[in-house]
Design a protein around this motif. Structure first.
Motif, PDB file in Angstrom:
ATOM      1  N   MET A 118       0.808  -1.198   0.000  1.00 33.34           N
ATOM      2  CA  MET A 118       0.000   0.000   0.000  1.00 33.34           C
ATOM      3  C   MET A 118       0.853   1.265   0.000  1.00 33.34           C
ATOM      4  O   MET A 118       0.419   2.317  -0.471  1.00 33.34           O
ATOM      5  CB  MET A 118      -0.925  -0.005   1.224  1.00 33.34           C
ATOM      6  CG  MET A 118      -2.130   0.917   1.101  1.00 33.34           C
ATOM      7  SD  MET A 118      -2.994   1.130   2.677  1.00 33.34           S
ATOM      8  CE  MET A 118      -3.353  -0.562   3.102  1.00 33.34           C
ATOM      9  N   VAL A 119       2.085   1.179   0.499  1.00 36.16           N
ATOM     10  CA  VAL A 119       2.953   2.353   0.551  1.00 36.16           C
ATOM     11  C   VAL A 119       3.315   2.825  -0.846  1.00 36.16           C
ATOM     12  O   VAL A 119       3.217   4.019  -1.158  1.00 36.16           O
ATOM     13  CB  VAL A 119       4.233   2.046   1.359  1.00 36.16           C
ATOM     14  CG1 VAL A 119       5.227   3.200   1.262  1.00 36.16           C
ATOM     15  CG2 VAL A 119       3.888   1.781   2.820  1.00 36.16           C
ATOM     16  N   ILE A 302       2.350   2.893   6.528  1.00 37.38           N
ATOM     17  CA  ILE A 302       0.997   2.452   6.188  1.00 37.38           C
ATOM     18  C   ILE A 302      -0.041   2.970   7.177  1.00 37.38           C
ATOM     19  O   ILE A 302      -1.197   3.217   6.799  1.00 37.38           O
ATOM     20  CB  ILE A 302       0.947   0.909   6.095  1.00 37.38           C
ATOM     21  CG1 ILE A 302       1.540   0.455   4.759  1.00 37.38           C
ATOM     22  CG2 ILE A 302      -0.474   0.377   6.238  1.00 37.38           C
ATOM     23  CD1 ILE A 302       1.510  -1.040   4.540  1.00 37.38           C
ATOM     24  N   ILE A 303       0.335   3.169   8.429  1.00 38.02           N
ATOM     25  CA  ILE A 303      -0.657   3.638   9.404  1.00 38.02           C
ATOM     26  C   ILE A 303      -1.136   5.054   9.093  1.00 38.02           C
ATOM     27  O   ILE A 303      -2.136   5.507   9.646  1.00 38.02           O
ATOM     28  CB  ILE A 303      -0.129   3.567  10.854  1.00 38.02           C
ATOM     29  CG1 ILE A 303       1.031   4.535  11.073  1.00 38.02           C
ATOM     30  CG2 ILE A 303       0.283   2.152  11.212  1.00 38.02           C
ATOM     31  CD1 ILE A 303       1.440   4.665  12.529  1.00 38.02           C
ATOM     32  N   LYS A 312      -3.231   9.113   1.889  1.00 39.06           N
ATOM     33  CA  LYS A 312      -2.428   9.479   3.050  1.00 39.06           C
ATOM     34  C   LYS A 312      -3.082  10.599   3.844  1.00 39.06           C
ATOM     35  O   LYS A 312      -3.733  11.480   3.293  1.00 39.06           O
ATOM     36  CB  LYS A 312      -1.033   9.899   2.598  1.00 39.06           C
ATOM     37  CG  LYS A 312      -0.185   8.759   2.043  1.00 39.06           C
ATOM     38  CD  LYS A 312       1.185   9.252   1.600  1.00 39.06           C
ATOM     39  CE  LYS A 312       2.003   9.750   2.769  1.00 39.06           C
ATOM     40  NZ  LYS A 312       3.374  10.119   2.366  1.00 39.06           N
ATOM     41  N   ASP A 313      -2.836  10.554   5.160  1.00 35.64           N
ATOM     42  CA  ASP A 313      -3.347  11.601   6.044  1.00 35.64           C
ATOM     43  C   ASP A 313      -2.574  12.896   5.888  1.00 35.64           C
ATOM     44  O   ASP A 313      -3.102  13.980   6.085  1.00 35.64           O
ATOM     45  CB  ASP A 313      -3.251  11.152   7.509  1.00 35.64           C
ATOM     46  CG  ASP A 313      -4.187   9.990   7.803  1.00 35.64           C
ATOM     47  OD1 ASP A 313      -5.169   9.824   7.076  1.00 35.64           O
ATOM     48  OD2 ASP A 313      -3.915   9.240   8.757  1.00 35.64           O
ATOM     49  N   VAL A 317       4.965  13.234   7.489  1.00 34.84           N
ATOM     50  CA  VAL A 317       4.644  12.630   8.780  1.00 34.84           C
ATOM     51  C   VAL A 317       3.289  13.145   9.232  1.00 34.84           C
ATOM     52  O   VAL A 317       3.117  14.338   9.492  1.00 34.84           O
ATOM     53  CB  VAL A 317       5.729  12.953   9.831  1.00 34.84           C
ATOM     54  CG1 VAL A 317       5.346  12.343  11.170  1.00 34.84           C
ATOM     55  CG2 VAL A 317       7.076  12.422   9.371  1.00 34.84           C
ATOM     56  N   SER A 318       2.309  12.253   9.293  1.00 36.11           N
ATOM     57  CA  SER A 318       0.967  12.657   9.674  1.00 36.11           C
ATOM     58  C   SER A 318       0.899  12.916  11.176  1.00 36.11           C
ATOM     59  O   SER A 318       1.801  12.528  11.929  1.00 36.11           O
ATOM     60  CB  SER A 318      -0.028  11.550   9.303  1.00 36.11           C
ATOM     61  OG  SER A 318       0.153  10.444  10.170  1.00 36.11           O
ATOM     62  N   PRO A 319      -0.182  13.553  11.652  1.00 36.93           N
ATOM     63  CA  PRO A 319      -0.347  13.729  13.104  1.00 36.93           C
ATOM     64  C   PRO A 319      -0.291  12.404  13.854  1.00 36.93           C
ATOM     65  O   PRO A 319       0.207  12.346  14.976  1.00 36.93           O
ATOM     66  CB  PRO A 319      -1.722  14.383  13.215  1.00 36.93           C
ATOM     67  CG  PRO A 319      -1.899  15.106  11.910  1.00 36.93           C
ATOM     68  CD  PRO A 319      -1.236  14.231  10.889  1.00 36.93           C
TER      69      PRO A 319
END
Length: 397
Positions: A118-119, A302-303, A312-313, A317-319
């Motif tokens: 998924m990345v 992936i998270i 992606k969020d 780097v997402s929160p």
């Protein structure tokens, strides 16, 4: 004085003639003989009880199984089940298929290509696999079939004969290569069309193949046993997360997160409200199947991706990832690097079935049993070592 009071338990174990020596030194009155016999019986009983305690396994209930999930196609959507068969390599049908890029510019020597995730291929999250069965019109026998569905695409069925009649080739799934069967041209075209990348092919790890050996992993091989085997999953046959830990992460980022984002196989609802209790587990049992903890699961990018769309969020780097790096870095093992840990990677000791609602019991081992576990080197054997390592994560701030 006879001096027999100075003979210790170790003397009795070391000298076979200790009992004879004892009676030779005693005044052989009936009362003295009776007292000596009673003392010896008591001593033997204490020694036996001590040895039993050192080797015995005790259990305590820590929760129950609240969800069971499998992901037949690696990095695609999962399937929630009420029960499933635990096999050596993982749940039945879990991660037995993988998409491989045969046009990759960088290939591992001796392989036809490297698996995609998924990345590097976010739309994989939009493919829904389903396990089905095909009935032959001639023989009337039922055989395994994998169905793939995606928006604006026809449903494609891959039958068992297509899964095992193709080329048997070496493919590379991060850090550990393996053999797998090419599933044919039809599904290859389907995948390349939907995912927008030429050269994509579907491979299947059939039951007659050995599987991947996590002990050969150059990074994490030391936490596995030579006999451990896994399908296309990352490093361990099973991944376990708890509801309490997910609730804690959700509260810290200010929104309710989906458990699917962390892609567990087994979700546990703990009896305790404390999050991250699983950090200190060493072994636990579900329906007479004992699971051995290999390591905590370091989390990748992936998270940050929506488990249903792959989007992606955030940019880098997402929160979520940023927040988890503030309090979930594992300083007890430098191999985790900057990957925050969430959940545990485990191996089952036998095959059997588990179901939603089954009790989860943590095994508390006696000192002798703890000393003999394969986790003694590199992974921190013993409850004290596990608790100390868990403390270094800093799960509560």
């Amino acid at each position: 004085s006879s001096g027999y009071g100075h003979i210790t338990a170790s003397d009795l174990r070391l000298h076979p003639d200790a009992i004879t020596m004892l009676f030779q030194e005693m005044i052989l009155t009936p009362s003295a003989m009776l007292a000596a016999v009673m003392a010896l019986v008591a001593m033997v009983g204490v020694l036996a009880l001590h040895q039993w305690f050192r080797s015995e396994t005790h259990t305590s209930t820590v929760g129950e199984v609240s969800r069971i999930l499998i992901y037949p196609l690696k990095s695609a959507r999962g399937i929630s089940l009420e029960s499933s068969m635990c096999l050596k390599h993982g749940f039945q049908y879990d991660r037995r298929w993988v998409v491989v890029n045969t046009n990759s510019e960088v290939k591992v020597s001796g392989t036809v290509g490297t698996s995609v995730s998924m990345v590097n291929c976010p739309k994989l999250a939009q493919i829904q696999p389903q396990i089905g069965f095909h009935k032959c019109a001639v023989t009337r026998q039922r055989s395994l079939a994998l169905n793939l569905t995606a928006e604006n695409m026809p449903v494609i069925e891959i039958r068992q004969e297509q899964m095992t009649s193709g080329r048997l080739e070496h493919i590379h799934v991060p850090r550990v290569s393996c053999l797998a069967y090419d599933c044919g041209e039809n599904v290859a075209r389907w995948l390349s069309t939907f995912l927008g990348k030429p050269g994509l092919r579907l491979y299947h790890m059939a039951g007659n193949l050995e599987g991947r050996r996590p002990a050969r992993d150059p990074k994490w091989g030391s936490v596995a046993r030579s006999e451990d085997v896994v399908s296309f999953a990352s490093q361990s046959p099973y991944l376990v997360c708890t509801e309490q830990s997910l609730a804690d992460v959700s509260s810290r980022v200010g929104r309710e997160l989906e458990m699917e984002r962390f892609r567990p196989n087994i979700v546990v609802k703990c009896t305790s409200s404390k999050p991250y209790a699983e950090d200190a587990w060493q072994r636990f049992a579900v329906n007479n199947i004992v699971f051995r903890i290999m390591r905590r699961c370091g989390r990748c990018m992936i998270i940050q991706q929506d488990p249903m769309t792959g989007e992606k969020d955030g940019d880098d780097v997402s929160p979520l990832l940023g927040k988890m790096r503030e309090y979930r870095l594992d300083s007890s093992d430098e191999r985790h690097g900057r990957a925050p840990v969430f959940g545990i990677r485990v191996v089952a000791n036998c095959e059997g079935q588990i179901s939603v609602g089954d009790t989860v019991a943590m095994e508390e081992l006696g000192s002798a049993a703890l000393g003999s576990t394969p986790q003694a080197a590199g992974a921190g054997a013993g409850a004290a070592a596990a608790a100390a390592a868990a403390a270094r994560i800093g799960s509560v701030k």
